[in-house]
Design a protein around this motif. Sequence first.
Motif, PDB file in Angstrom:
ATOM      1  N   GLU A 225     -46.652  -0.085 -24.589  1.00 24.54           N
ATOM      2  CA  GLU A 225     -45.366  -0.456 -23.995  1.00 24.54           C
ATOM      3  C   GLU A 225     -44.959   0.466 -22.841  1.00 24.54           C
ATOM      4  N   PRO A 226     -45.105   1.808 -22.952  1.00 20.11           N
ATOM      5  CA  PRO A 226     -44.666   2.667 -21.841  1.00 20.11           C
ATOM      6  C   PRO A 226     -45.413   2.455 -20.531  1.00 20.11           C
ATOM      7  N   VAL A 227     -46.624   1.892 -20.572  1.00 17.42           N
ATOM      8  CA  VAL A 227     -47.347   1.649 -19.329  1.00 17.42           C
ATOM      9  C   VAL A 227     -46.963   0.303 -18.717  1.00 17.42           C
ATOM     10  N   GLY A 228     -46.112  -0.446 -19.421  1.00 17.34           N
ATOM     11  CA  GLY A 228     -45.585  -1.690 -18.871  1.00 17.34           C
ATOM     12  C   GLY A 228     -46.394  -2.920 -19.165  1.00 17.34           C
ATOM     13  N   LEU A 229     -47.386  -2.823 -20.037  1.00 16.86           N
ATOM     14  CA  LEU A 229     -48.209  -3.990 -20.350  1.00 16.86           C
ATOM     15  C   LEU A 229     -47.436  -5.007 -21.178  1.00 16.86           C
ATOM     16  N   VAL A 230     -46.673  -4.530 -22.144  1.00 20.53           N
ATOM     17  CA  VAL A 230     -45.975  -5.416 -23.072  1.00 20.53           C
ATOM     18  C   VAL A 230     -44.542  -4.955 -23.285  1.00 20.53           C
ATOM     19  N   GLY A 279     -47.965  -7.058 -17.107  1.00 19.10           N
ATOM     20  CA  GLY A 279     -49.050  -7.159 -18.081  1.00 19.10           C
ATOM     21  C   GLY A 279     -49.952  -8.351 -17.824  1.00 19.10           C
ATOM     22  N   LEU A 280     -49.359  -9.489 -17.431  1.00 19.27           N
ATOM     23  CA  LEU A 280     -50.165 -10.652 -17.077  1.00 19.27           C
ATOM     24  C   LEU A 280     -51.098 -10.330 -15.911  1.00 19.27           C
ATOM     25  N   TYR A 281     -50.545  -9.644 -14.918  1.00 18.17           N
ATOM     26  CA  TYR A 281     -51.350  -9.247 -13.765  1.00 18.17           C
ATOM     27  C   TYR A 281     -52.499  -8.337 -14.209  1.00 18.17           C
ATOM     28  N   GLY A 282     -52.186  -7.366 -15.051  1.00 25.16           N
ATOM     29  CA  GLY A 282     -53.191  -6.404 -15.487  1.00 25.16           C
ATOM     30  C   GLY A 282     -54.298  -7.037 -16.306  1.00 25.16           C
ATOM     31  N   LEU A 283     -53.938  -7.895 -17.259  1.00 26.43           N
ATOM     32  CA  LEU A 283     -54.968  -8.521 -18.080  1.00 26.43           C
ATOM     33  C   LEU A 283     -55.799  -9.501 -17.263  1.00 26.43           C
ATOM     34  N   ARG A 284     -55.172 -10.190 -16.309  1.00 22.06           N
ATOM     35  CA  ARG A 284     -55.955 -11.086 -15.456  1.00 22.06           C
ATOM     36  C   ARG A 284     -56.976 -10.286 -14.652  1.00 22.06           C
ATOM     37  N   ALA A 285     -56.560  -9.142 -14.132  1.00 27.06           N
ATOM     38  CA  ALA A 285     -57.486  -8.310 -13.360  1.00 27.06           C
ATOM     39  C   ALA A 285     -58.664  -7.866 -14.220  1.00 27.06           C
ATOM     40  N   ARG A 286     -58.410  -7.529 -15.468  1.00 23.75           N
ATOM     41  CA  ARG A 286     -59.475  -7.081 -16.352  1.00 23.75           C
ATOM     42  C   ARG A 286     -60.396  -8.245 -16.725  1.00 23.75           C
TER      43      ARG A 286
END
Length: 486
Positions: A225-230, A279-286
Amino acid sequence: MSDSSTLPPVRLHAEAELARDALSTPLLSRAARLARWAGPDTRVDAGGALVDEQLPAAAEALGLSGDDAAAYASEAWRVAVDTGLVEITDEEKGTVAAGADLALLTGGSPHDVLQVWLGALEAVLADASVPDLGAVVDAMAEGGEVDLSSLGFDPEAEAEFLEGVLGNLYLLTVSEDGPGEGPVPLPALAASVLVPGDMAEPSNDVLQQVSDAMMRLDGQFRLLEPVGLVEYRPVDEALLTETETETETGTGEGADETAVPGDETDVTRYGLVRLTPLGLYGLRARLLEAGFAVPAVGELADKGADALLDGTAAFGPAAAQAETEQWLARREPLAAARELLAAARGSDGGAPLRRLRCQQALSLVGADAEPALREVLDDAELGGLARVWLTEHGARDVPAPSEAMVFWLTIDTVAAQLAAEGNSEELRALVEGLARQHSGFFGAAWRVGHPATADVLEAMGRLHPDKRIAKEARKAAFKARSQQGA
């Protein structure tokens, strides 16, 4: 999912907005503050971590206090090092300096900022896949060296499980029949990975696995959560106490001993998690990096109509409309209509669905498109579609279609629906309606010179609930296939 899987399209926020979100996340903002705080006197150990003597000053620089202040400062420092916000200038002396990437947070593009944030995300995901440090310390105190397998921990399996959970959370978020931007209950998310799809009623053993996974995920989402994913609502600690008490006293029995909610339980007590736009952006990138096809709405807006119609073929209705609206917004209506109609032609297997997407796109174009539709009234593949559009838009002097055109359009429409939805309830209703409205439908339909005629009639035979009518459809399909082979 295989690496060649195509996932539903995601609607991403603008990079500028996402970059602002990234800069405001607690973890990245703390890491940046520590990178600016570090100076010639800052010392790190052989692994690049701040030496213990400097943790209080680092915590103070972050405005942190309390028992966890040093731990938060240490975590932020690790992220600063891992993302290049801080560079170790002399490993032997343990000295540091501001890293090259620190300037990107203030002077770089939104994309630059997001790349730094992705580095922070990778660091936190790595931390989330390690065992409880308390258990490791206790084991070291007892025997010196630690064998993680003796603690019942498999780092690779744990990382793979977390990847699977996050993949399912992404899929639930972007699917049109999922919760969208709403939260997902933690038990449902854990079960989506652990409970086999063909298992009607989970066994007690599977429920226990789900319960154990929920407890692990509770700790992992607290880290993420602190990194902004969720955004995460943790498991109610009182619930854990209740479960432990029931187990100790023997009042819990069977599945009741697990921390899995029943039908009437307040599911929010078991944890709720949702992906943030960041988080959507991050998981899509991965996922992209892992080789998945992960479309985003808007990617086709500057491409031709052929790319639009083919690209949205596998989209759900809402995503297809959103993509098409962005495509149309960049074009003059009449020119757009002509381009769409030209791209819809064809006798290949994907052509019926292209024409369906074309028809849906043209429904979003105003009366300015009328000349383009009149130009194709005599076209064998587009004439029926054009008449439908003109009639729905109140145009005058629309010529009536021939019977052959009506049947051709019907076959084309059913073929498109089959490609888009498979054997859906909507298609079943369409098939029943066609057979009911046209008593001689199958006697005439098999003669239609459409490449998909035989396939459509076979599908109608599968879908129609009346055995007699289904048999008629199969006979017609056989005639159509014989005609094609003649």
